[in-house]
Motif scaffolding. Structure first.
Motif, short mmCIF file in Angstrom:
data_model
loop_
_atom_site.label_atom_id
_atom_site.label_comp_id
_atom_site.label_asym_id
_atom_site.label_seq_id
_atom_site.Cartn_x
_atom_site.Cartn_y
_atom_site.Cartn_z
N GLU A 144 31.25 35.66 31.04
CA GLU A 144 29.83 35.93 30.95
C GLU A 144 29.29 35.61 29.56
OE1 GLU A 144 26.27 36.68 32.60
OE2 GLU A 144 28.22 36.64 33.64
N LYS A 147 28.96 31.84 29.18
CA LYS A 147 27.79 31.33 29.88
C LYS A 147 26.52 31.58 29.08
CE LYS A 147 29.57 31.68 34.62
NZ LYS A 147 29.41 32.35 35.94
N LYS A 148 26.44 32.75 28.45
CA LYS A 148 25.26 33.07 27.63
C LYS A 148 25.16 32.14 26.43
CE LYS A 148 24.81 37.95 28.94
NZ LYS A 148 24.86 39.36 28.48
#
Length: 464
Positions: A144, A147-148
């Motif tokens: 996550e 992805k950020k």
């Protein structure tokens, strides 16, 4: 077969070169791994065509130069080499150089003299690195976070390069972001409301990320892909819906070249679409944007479009089919309008046509279904030769059909007369042609494959 719109393509392709100033371009390239081969410079024309603008010969070191005295139209180009291998370049400036390697054209790319291409490849190289890192991660939190970081980099890159066309290109690949749904989802009705909200927002904002008035997008794959996806996935495939959404899209487009391109792409899609009932959309587009905007097109295109509309407008779904007057094998008059059936399959054929001979048995195989549904076959020979016509009837044993030929004896003179213009009245440009009519002789289907008539009738009855 594309009648009018296929000939429009030439003018769209040529349009980018008209009225341009004389200039010199020089693009020097080095692709390590090439040796004594031809290299081609071409621009995209939508996602399915490329237009070659120059050819060069790579030497033993993989060095070559594209140069000329005609300004290159701006857009996304490709350099093609060694069969199916290629690399992309943005043509904005006319003088620059690049160097790369056949082992990996993206990661080895170095550009001198083109801010557009330097930014383009810097973005691709960074994305390649970050996605490689992402693929190696297994921890959910790390995934996550990665992805950020990717999203943050993309936003920062877009901001820094917002003045460049490459920023528009990259932005055009992004989907619209759907905001969170504020209402609770507790049951099926709530889920349906959620879907409706998401679909409506997505459709309304689908074109937000592409500049529909930048003519450079004609020479990229992105505009065509977005148009195709929009009309395939988001537009109800019925004439009224297609026409309404076409009007809404074109209301946003003022730039002449883009407007012509989009009109052409949508019209060519629905000129002979495989979904029954969309032909009215083509008529709407042709009347409103070809006949209605003649300044966009050359006079030949407008004239041919008028001729095409004259033929197909009376034959769109829902229209009552024109009368067909033939002579049956007994020499009696045979009228299409008097066939006393719930449905009529109009089979227009050439008795010497190979494809007609292949399709006829497929119709015969559905005879039990035709009897059950009270369906009659009205078979019309376009060849005015009684011997060939009767031989066809005998060979395929279609005596139970309503067989007719367009040969009529003048009662006074005894001279043969012909009443039917199959080409211009029934749009017969190849055989066989099939129309499916309801009890009132209104067209409910056309150009249905012979072996799909049963499926079509069942679908039609379920839809009613």
């Amino acid at each position: 077969m594309k009648f009018i719109l296929s000939c429009c393509l030439f003018f769209l392709l040529a349009g980018g070169a008209l009225g341009q100033k004389t200039a010199t371009y020089e693009i020097k390239g080095t692709i390590k791994g090439l040796k004594n081969v031809d290299v081609y410079l071409a621009h995209y024309f939508g996602s399915t065509q490329q237009v070659i603008k120059d050819t060069a010969r790579a030497n033993e070191l993989g060095q070559f130069t594209f140069q000329g005295k005609e300004e290159l139209a701006k857009g996304l180009y490709l350099v093609s080499f060694s069969g199916n291998k290629y690399l992309d370049l943005i043509i904005g400036s006319d003088h620059f150089s690049f160097e790369t390697d056949t082992l990996d054209v993206v990661t080895h790319m170095k550009v001198i003299g083109s801010e557009e291409n330097a930014a383009f490849y810097m973005f691709q190289q960074e994305m390649f690195k970050q996605y490689q890192t992402l693929q190696k991660l297994t921890d959910a939190q790390q995934v996550e976070a990665s992805k950020k970081r990717i999203v943050a980099y993309q936003k920062d890159w877009m901001l820094k390069n917002r003045s460049l066309f490459v920023s528009k290109l990259i932005n055009a690949t992004f989907e619209p972001e759907i905001p969170p749904y504020k209402n609770p989802v507790k049951n099926a009705a709530d889920s349906a409301s959620l879907y409706k909200f998401q679909f409506s927002f997505y459709k309304k904002h689908y074109f937000d990320n592409i500049d529909l008035n930048d003519e450079r997008f004609i020479r990229t794959p992105f505009l065509q892909r977005k148009i195709e996806k929009y009309f395939e996935d988001l537009v109800v495939q019925e004439s009224d819906s297609i026409s309404k959404d076409t009007d809404a899209l074109l209301a946003k487009i003022k730039q002449v070249d883009v407007r012509k391109y989009v009109i052409y792409k949508i019209a060519s899609t629905y000129e002979n679409h495989n979904i029954v009932g969309t032909d009215g959309a083509f008529v709407h587009i042709a009347e409103k944007y070809y006949i209605g905007e003649p300044s966009l097109w050359d006079t030949t295109t407008v004239r041919k479009m008028k001729e095409r509309l004259f033929v197909i407008k009376p034959l769109i779904i829902g229209k009552k089919i024109p009368e067909m007057v033939l002579t049956d094998p007994a020499g009696k008059r045979l009228l299409l309008s008097t066939v006393p059936k719930n449905y009529t399959v109009v089979f227009i054929y050439d008795p010497e046509c190979t494809h007609c001979k292949e399709e006829t048995p497929k119709l015969l195989q559905q005879e039990p279904f035709f009897k059950e549904k009270n369906i009659g076959v009205f078979a019309a020979s376009i060849v005015r030769d009684k011997t060939l016509w009767k031989k066809f009837i005998e060979e395929f044993k279609i005596q139970s059909w309503y067989n007719g030929i367009d040969i009529h004896l003048n009662a006074k003179s005894g001279v043969e007369e012909y009443y039917t213009d199959f080409k211009n009245t029934f749009d017969v440009y190849a055989t066989p042609v099939i129309y499916v009519l309801d009890k009132s002789k209104r067209i409910i289907g056309k150009r249905i494959p012979a072996d799909k008539i049963q499926d079509f009738i069942n679908f039609y009855e379920r839809k009613k």
